[in-house]
Design an enzyme around this catalytic site. Structure first.
Site: not given
Length: 436
Positions: A126-128, A167
């Site tokens: 996943a990434k956001g 991040d």
């Protein structure tokens, strides 16, 4: 508030910086898709399965409106792409950056799916992110923005669903705010995010994890070639968290760091730089520039310095067709994400340079994030020695698994890692009944 947890954001200084960032991301996107397709071909994947593995499980887009300190209202767009959950909860960072966009987040989520599979930890990708410039927001504005974003996605993340992490532009304090806001809806849930402050269930050893993983991965590769870290000459491009920890640990293991660079400049000493003294200088002067124990050199020449092992630990796309022929290192350990362009890959391969790919070499961070999650679920925290010992075990086994795929498919380490990751996800998908 403890000043160690305060957010320390680098401002985006110019349009050219943003353009370079976007270009790097687009190159990384193209390379990831290319590597996936090559791996799928080597594995002989069914075309329908191959297509389904690329399609994200869920894409989330939310509007986050907050009052600024001056009373005005401002709105930001937040994203979360949940790529694949065949092997477990989805895992990936949340970044705050002006150029966060759906395509970028999508590609990075996909890459996390393969990276967690290569590391053999039970996660998907996943990434956001939120499209904002964190350097222009106050601490209280950042807290409000983080809490509103969490309110919008709290029912779509969770301990066994999707576990965010820090991040670019975010840090342990950001994770503390997400944990607090999420817990208002679901009860105290420390395992909902990783990369937290130690006082809120963060893991010992997390800060050094990526750099320590780089050391363990380097040891595994050198061992394969009958060598050890001791006595080898290293050049490290980038001296942030990963580069500085890698330098410190390599120095302690008897390696000789002969050149280092960061955003402030570059230094060199063919007899080996005194790393503890350099770390002290960097802490005081915020950069390697001006360090008295070595000679200043041009930053642009760092990659071409004479050494045995080159560790790019900064931006992506730094090794390209323009400079690949100048590289003198016999081994390249990719501590940064996507530091080597596909064209440079081919040039270096013909020269006989061995490249340990980023998808494996920098997986120490996500592996210790997994350990943090495990400790939180158990409610039983480990000491740092156990964290480091378990990380070493995972990295050593990971290298053996990658080498096994290299033998099976007669390919280099990059393709060995990609085939390993893609195959694990494909197998889990088929076993769970993907056509049902």
């Amino acid at each position: 508030m403890n000043s160690n947890f305060l957010i320390n954001f680098n401002r985006v200084r110019s349009e050219s910086t943003i353009r370079l960032f976007c270009q790097t991301i687009m190159n990384a996107l193209a390379a990831t898709n290319r590597n996936f397709k090559l791996a799928a071909r080597l594995l002989g994947l069914d075309s329908k399965l191959e297509k389904s593995l690329l399609i994200p499980f869920r894409e989330i887009k939310v509007e986050c409106t907050i009052p600024k300190d001056d009373g005005s209202l401002v709105s930001y767009v937040g994203f979360r792409v949940q790529h694949d959950n065949a092997r477990g909860p989805m895992k990936g960072g949340i970044r705050y950056h002006p150029e966060v966009d759906p395509d970028e987040v999508n590609a990075l989520a996909q890459l996390m799916t393969w990276k967690t599979a290569v590391a053999n930890i039970p996660y998907g990708g996943a990434k956001g992110g939120i499209g904002c410039n964190p350097g222009e927001l106050s601490i209280s504005e950042l807290e409000r923005l983080t809490r509103v974003f969490t309110q919008k996605i709290h029912d779509l993340i969770g301990i066994h669903t999707d576990v965010p992490a820090p991040d670019m532009g975010t840090n342990p304090q950001t994770m503390a705010w997400i944990l607090d806001e999420y817990s208002k809806f679901h009860g105290y849930s420390p395992a909902v995010v990783t990369g937290k402050p130690i006082d809120l269930g963060g893991s010992l050893g997390r800060d050094a994890a990526t750099g320590r993983g780089v050391l363990f991965a380097t040891e595994a590769l050198l061992n394969e070639h009958g060598k050890s870290v001791a006595g080898q000459r290293f050049v490290i491009q980038g001296f942030g968290n990963v580069g500085s920890w890698a330098a410190q640990l390599i120095h302690e293991a008897g390696g000789k760091v002969v050149a280092v660079s960061d955003i402030s400049g570059a230094i060199k000493d063919k007899n080996g730089i005194d790393i503890p003294a350099l770390l002290k200088h960097v802490k005081e002067h915020r950069g390697v520039k001006g360090f008295g124990g070595a000679n200043a050199i041009e930053s642009s020449s760092i990659l071409a310095e004479d050494c045995d092992i080159l560790i790019p630990a900064a931006l992506g796309g730094v090794i390209n067709r323009e400079n690949a022929n100048d590289i003198k290192a016999k081994f390249i350990i990719e501590a940064a994400n996507h530091p080597t362009d596909p064209e440079a890959d081919e040039i270096l391969s013909k020269k006989g340079v061995v490249i340990l790919p980023d998808i494996f070499a920098n997986s120490g961070g996500v592996t210790v994030s997994y350990f943090e999650w495990v400790q939180n679920i158990q409610g039983f925290m480990w000491d740092e020695a156990k964290v480091n010992a378990e990380l070493k075990k995972y990295i050593q086994q990971g290298f053996k698994d990658v080498k096994e795929m290299c033998k099976t498919h007669n390919c280099d380490l990059r393709m060995g890692a990609f085939t390993l990751g893609v195959n694990r996800v494909a197998r889990a998908t088929v076993l769970r009944g993907w056509e049902a």
